[in-house]
Write a protein that holds these residues in place. Structure first.
Motif, PDB file in Angstrom:
ATOM      1  N   HIS A   1       0.793  -1.231   0.000  1.00 55.47           N
ATOM      2  CA  HIS A   1       0.000   0.000   0.000  1.00 55.47           C
ATOM      3  C   HIS A   1       0.824   1.279   0.000  1.00 55.47           C
ATOM      4  O   HIS A   1       0.649   2.139   0.856  1.00 55.47           O
ATOM      5  CB  HIS A   1      -0.945  -0.011   1.206  1.00 55.47           C
ATOM      6  CG  HIS A   1      -1.983  -1.092   1.118  1.00 55.47           C
ATOM      7  ND1 HIS A   1      -2.447  -1.780   2.216  1.00 55.47           N
ATOM      8  CD2 HIS A   1      -2.647  -1.619   0.063  1.00 55.47           C
ATOM      9  CE1 HIS A   1      -3.351  -2.671   1.846  1.00 55.47           C
ATOM     10  NE2 HIS A   1      -3.485  -2.594   0.539  1.00 55.47           N
ATOM     11  N   VAL A   2       1.751   1.403  -0.935  1.00 54.68           N
ATOM     12  CA  VAL A   2       2.481   2.663  -1.075  1.00 54.68           C
ATOM     13  C   VAL A   2       2.097   3.296  -2.415  1.00 54.68           C
ATOM     14  O   VAL A   2       1.622   2.619  -3.315  1.00 54.68           O
ATOM     15  CB  VAL A   2       4.016   2.464  -1.020  1.00 54.68           C
ATOM     16  CG1 VAL A   2       4.461   2.146   0.395  1.00 54.68           C
ATOM     17  CG2 VAL A   2       4.455   1.384  -1.990  1.00 54.68           C
ATOM     18  N   ARG A   3       2.342   4.602  -2.512  1.00 58.24           N
ATOM     19  CA  ARG A   3       1.975   5.290  -3.751  1.00 58.24           C
ATOM     20  C   ARG A   3       2.821   4.847  -4.932  1.00 58.24           C
ATOM     21  O   ARG A   3       2.348   4.758  -6.040  1.00 58.24           O
ATOM     22  CB  ARG A   3       2.136   6.811  -3.571  1.00 58.24           C
ATOM     23  CG  ARG A   3       1.048   7.443  -2.738  1.00 58.24           C
ATOM     24  CD  ARG A   3       0.874   8.926  -3.106  1.00 58.24           C
ATOM     25  NE  ARG A   3      -0.214   9.487  -2.317  1.00 58.24           N
ATOM     26  CZ  ARG A   3      -0.051   9.991  -1.101  1.00 58.24           C
ATOM     27  NH1 ARG A   3       1.149  10.025  -0.539  1.00 58.24           N
ATOM     28  NH2 ARG A   3      -1.092  10.491  -0.436  1.00 58.24           N
ATOM     29  N   ARG A   4       4.119   4.626  -4.654  1.00 62.10           N
ATOM     30  CA  ARG A   4       5.041   4.287  -5.747  1.00 62.10           C
ATOM     31  C   ARG A   4       5.769   2.978  -5.457  1.00 62.10           C
ATOM     32  O   ARG A   4       6.936   2.987  -5.085  1.00 62.10           O
ATOM     33  CB  ARG A   4       6.072   5.416  -5.915  1.00 62.10           C
ATOM     34  CG  ARG A   4       5.521   6.721  -6.482  1.00 62.10           C
ATOM     35  CD  ARG A   4       6.469   7.896  -6.190  1.00 62.10           C
ATOM     36  NE  ARG A   4       7.889   7.543  -6.253  1.00 62.10           N
ATOM     37  CZ  ARG A   4       8.648   7.622  -7.363  1.00 62.10           C
ATOM     38  NH1 ARG A   4       8.137   8.062  -8.488  1.00 62.10           N
ATOM     39  NH2 ARG A   4       9.918   7.281  -7.327  1.00 62.10           N
TER      40      ARG A   4
ATOM     41  N   TYR B   1       8.290   6.659   2.732  1.00 62.79           N
ATOM     42  CA  TYR B   1       7.708   8.008   2.601  1.00 62.79           C
ATOM     43  C   TYR B   1       8.440   8.959   1.652  1.00 62.79           C
ATOM     44  O   TYR B   1       7.830   9.916   1.166  1.00 62.79           O
ATOM     45  CB  TYR B   1       7.586   8.659   3.981  1.00 62.79           C
ATOM     46  CG  TYR B   1       6.465   8.066   4.804  1.00 62.79           C
ATOM     47  CD1 TYR B   1       5.141   8.474   4.590  1.00 62.79           C
ATOM     48  CD2 TYR B   1       6.714   7.088   5.759  1.00 62.79           C
ATOM     49  CE1 TYR B   1       4.107   7.916   5.322  1.00 62.79           C
ATOM     50  CE2 TYR B   1       5.682   6.527   6.504  1.00 62.79           C
ATOM     51  CZ  TYR B   1       4.385   6.951   6.282  1.00 62.79           C
ATOM     52  OH  TYR B   1       3.364   6.399   6.998  1.00 62.79           O
TER      53      TYR B   1
ATOM     54  N   GLY C   1       6.916   7.294  -1.637  1.00 62.56           N
ATOM     55  CA  GLY C   1       5.996   8.430  -1.738  1.00 62.56           C
ATOM     56  C   GLY C   1       4.855   8.402  -0.734  1.00 62.56           C
ATOM     57  O   GLY C   1       3.877   9.121  -0.882  1.00 62.56           O
TER      58      GLY C   1
ATOM     59  N   ARG D   1      -0.650   4.986   0.294  1.00 64.68           N
ATOM     60  CA  ARG D   1      -1.679   5.402  -0.666  1.00 64.68           C
ATOM     61  C   ARG D   1      -2.917   5.917   0.091  1.00 64.68           C
ATOM     62  O   ARG D   1      -3.226   5.446   1.190  1.00 64.68           O
ATOM     63  CB  ARG D   1      -2.063   4.250  -1.593  1.00 64.68           C
ATOM     64  CG  ARG D   1      -2.616   3.072  -0.820  1.00 64.68           C
ATOM     65  CD  ARG D   1      -3.554   2.211  -1.605  1.00 64.68           C
ATOM     66  NE  ARG D   1      -4.378   1.505  -0.632  1.00 64.68           N
ATOM     67  CZ  ARG D   1      -5.008   0.373  -0.869  1.00 64.68           C
ATOM     68  NH1 ARG D   1      -4.948  -0.176  -2.057  1.00 64.68           N
ATOM     69  NH2 ARG D   1      -5.741  -0.188   0.065  1.00 64.68           N
ATOM     70  N   GLY D   2      -3.573   6.890  -0.499  1.00 69.07           N
ATOM     71  CA  GLY D   2      -4.778   7.454   0.106  1.00 69.07           C
ATOM     72  C   GLY D   2      -4.533   8.089   1.469  1.00 69.07           C
ATOM     73  O   GLY D   2      -5.452   8.178   2.280  1.00 69.07           O
ATOM     74  N   ASP D   3      -3.278   8.502   1.711  1.00 69.91           N
ATOM     75  CA  ASP D   3      -2.911   9.108   2.998  1.00 69.91           C
ATOM     76  C   ASP D   3      -3.260   8.231   4.194  1.00 69.91           C
ATOM     77  O   ASP D   3      -3.520   8.728   5.286  1.00 69.91           O
ATOM     78  CB  ASP D   3      -3.562  10.487   3.162  1.00 69.91           C
ATOM     79  CG  ASP D   3      -2.922  11.513   2.229  1.00 69.91           C
ATOM     80  OD1 ASP D   3      -1.688  11.440   2.074  1.00 69.91           O
ATOM     81  OD2 ASP D   3      -3.647  12.327   1.637  1.00 69.91           O
TER      82      ASP D   3
END
Lengths: 222, 434
Positions: B248-251, B269, B275, B278-280
């Motif tokens: 569950h990370v953005r990148r 992070y 990054g 995901r979804g803060d």
């Protein structure tokens, strides 16, 4: 035996020569058989056994250990959906359910037209694009259900055929030639190893005899 | 955020689309490490690698230089590269095999020269069809270039390299199973002792087995010197390491970072790496080194990415796979899926692993499906204890290889950190996550 066509048989003999011992070529030869037939037919296993100097049962017994070697027919396209941890977190269970529903088969099954075998796969090492899907072991990226439907339509229409070879064709690049290093040098190294082993065995035997003799002498004295 | 500006060692070329071609490789310093090595004695090459303090990048983290020095003297010896990357969530060797196959081959050639082996094999996971094509193509190019085969670059040194495809079996990543597989047999790990293939390996001959990423570091070490490599990182963890970040990370992606100087938090992070979640969302747990590793909670995010630092905290960097689970994750389901993997991949030789993995999978499944009993939670720990007595870290072993004792890691972690979630499944008779 002539189950392999002439080209496959020639390539099989070349593969065997790459290894110090013939049996090492077992997996490559099974892949080769799958390239010819799409799966591992009993006739192919017999021919592989003959090429390697082992029994067909040994070939089957080894092949059945490996997920990629199929001793039963497989569809033209093997669609593998990874459901392991990274893909699970990326929604793989939903994709697999969607695939089962739209293809009308459970994971492990083949569509009635023989085109697609669906597989619930373990990690395919494509965890940055989830849920990871491969077709005949070619990565087609992380797919949404909609993209999956498009993929299936494209496969059925033959629109991905240039990029994705039929099931069984794993590597389209051939090794360019056999071994180059002087066979005599390697043979000499092997002979030296055999000599060393024989010398070690002789020494061990002599030591054992000497000990045995000593024990006997001791026994005699008592 | 600590993003150090150390050189990229194994991923230097990956910005180029044609990073896998000989042309690009030669234009970016390719085969210079091999040329340099061939002007040195094999002993001096090995000493350079020893000075680098390069720890094996496969999972166990054994020092490469020491592994080499253990190779038993014999007229016939072998080098085998382990490219059977299958630890779930690990995809860094996959990247190196597909995107920089010449770097791998150069590492193999330098190593073969240093060790004086008779023949070298690169065992590549069968599922890496494109990777197999790329390594085969690169090897053909390298032969034509005079970098492999007889009298390499006019030095008098000769070696043949064979690319060998696997056929789908996680266990073949275990080095003795890999050797069995390379001998054309089922991938059954060998009984120890002998502990090291360096004494008894392929066809019973002394053999060095090294991981793809380990080999890919060798050309840089030869060009820049072992001291330069040892100067990166800290303590026992020298150099950089390629981490596969997933979940569950953005990148999600594979990132090469300096060891120890970078933390889990940086990797998750920093904008150039993960990054953020995901979804803060928030980190609920991370798996720090492949699914064989015990989990960490968010309170351990500031741990440095170093072998001893993570080892002393009760887990391992293992295969370099870091998986992030956010607060929406059902931990029973995560533990169940990992255990299902082990149950499928157990080779079946040892009873605790073969039977235990199946029992654990079934008990976890019934809890996840809402059919569990409260005593199932302790039953899971009891069965786990029979596979890895004491449930300590590093685990005690009851089996031939480490697959068995790896099974309890995620179960023990999940129960330890999220017992209330297991209880909720039992009490509500369903997965609260739906």
């Amino acid at each position: 035996m002539t189950h392999f066509d002439a080209e496959t048989a020639a390539r099989a003999r070349e593969l065997v020569k790459l290894y110090p011992e013939p049996r090492s070529a077992l997996i490559p030869l099974c892949h080769l058989a799958q390239e010819q037939d799409g799966w591992l037919r009993p006739e192919a296993m017999e021919e592989i056994a003959a090429l390697l100097g082992i029994t067909p049962a040994e070939v089957r017994g080894t092949a059945t250990f490996y997920d990629m070697l199929h001793t039963e027919p497989v569809g033209r396209y093997l669609v593998s959906v990874c459901t392991n941890i990274a893909c699970l977190l990326g929604g793989a269970e939903g994709l697999l359910e969607h695939a089962e529903r739209t293809l009308g088969v459970r994971a492990g099954g083949t569509t009635s037209d023989g085109m697609i075998t669906l597989e619930d796969a373990e990690c395919l090492a494509g965890c940055d694009r989830t849920p990871c899907v491969t077709v005949n072991h070619r990565y087609v990226g992380g797919l949404s259900p909609h993209a999956f439907d498009q993929l299936v339509a494209d496969l059925r229409a033959g629109r991905r055929d240039g990029e994705i070879p039929p099931h069984g064709t794993l590597v389209r690049v051939r090794r360019n030639g056999g071994l180059r290093v002087d066979k005599e040098r390697i043979a000499a190294e092997r002979a030296a190893t055999a000599d060393a082993q024989a010398a070690r065995a002789r020494a061990a035997k002599e030591a054992a005899e000497a000990q045995g003799g000593a024990a006997e002498a001791k026994g005699g004295a008592a | 955020m600590a993003v150090t500006d150390v050189p990229r060692i194994v991923t230097a070329r990956l910005g180029h689309d044609d990073s896998h071609t000989l042309e690009r490789y030669l234009a970016t310093g390719g085969y210079e490490g091999l040329r340099k090595a061939l002007t040195m004695t094999p002993e001096a090459v090995a000493a350079e690698v020893d000075a680098a303090s390069l720890l094996g990048r496969g999972g166990a983290g054994f020092p490469a230089g020491r592994k080499w020095s253990m190779l038993r003297k014999d007229p016939v010896t072998y080098l085998v590269v382990n490219g059977d990357e299958s630890e779930p969530a690990t995809f860094k060797d996959h990247l190196l095999v597909e995107r920089d196959p010449h770097q791998l081959i150069e590492g193999v050639l330098i190593t073969a020269y240093a060790l004086g082996v008779t023949q070298a094999f690169i065992y590549v996971r069968g599922e890496f069809a494109l990777g197999l094509e790329r390594v085969t193509q690169a090897l053909n190019e390298a032969y034509d270039h005079g970098a492999v085969g007889t009298d390499i670059f006019g030095s008098g040194f000769s070696i043949d390299v064979v690319v060998h495809p696997g056929a789908g079996a996680y266990i073949c990543g275990e080095e003795t199973a890999l050797l069995e597989s390379l001998e054309g047999k089922r991938g059954f790990p060998r009984i120890k002792p002998p502990y090291f293939p360096a004494a008894v390996g392929l066809y019973g001959q002394p053999t060095v087995v090294n991981n793809v990423e380990t080999m890919s570091n060798i050309p840089w070490i030869l060009l820049h010197g072992g001291q330069a490599f040892a100067g990166l990182g800290e303590g026992r963890s020298a150099g950089t390491r390629l981490f596969a970040l997933s979940g569950h990370v953005r990148r999600p992606g594979a990132y090469e970072v300096e060891m120890v100087k970078t933390t889990f938090r940086d990797l998750v992070y920093a904008p150039v790496y993960g990054g953020g979640v995901r979804g803060d969302g928030k980190v609920k747990a991370i798996i720090p080194g492949g699914v064989s590793a015990p989990w960490f909670g968010p309170d351990q995010l500031d741990l440095p990415l170093g072998q001893d630092e993570v080892g002393n905290a009760g887990s391992m960097l293992g295969s370099g796979a870091i998986t992030v689970m956010d607060s929406s994750t059902c931990m029973v389901r995560a533990a169940w899926r990992i255990t299902k993997f082990f149950a499928r991949e157990s080779c079946g030789q040892c009873t605790p692993c073969r039977e235990g993995s199946g029992w654990l999978e079934r008990v976890l499944r019934r809890i996840e499906q809402g059919e569990g009993r409260e005593e199932d939670i302790d039953l899971l720990l009891d069965v786990s204890d029979n596979i890895a007595p004491g449930l300590q870290w590093p685990p005690q072993q009851t089996t031939i290889c480490v697959l068995g004792p790896s099974i309890p890691s995620s179960i023990h972690s999940a129960i330890d950190m999220f017992r209330d979630e297991f209880l909720l499944h039992v009490k509500e008779g369903r997965c609260p996550g739906g």
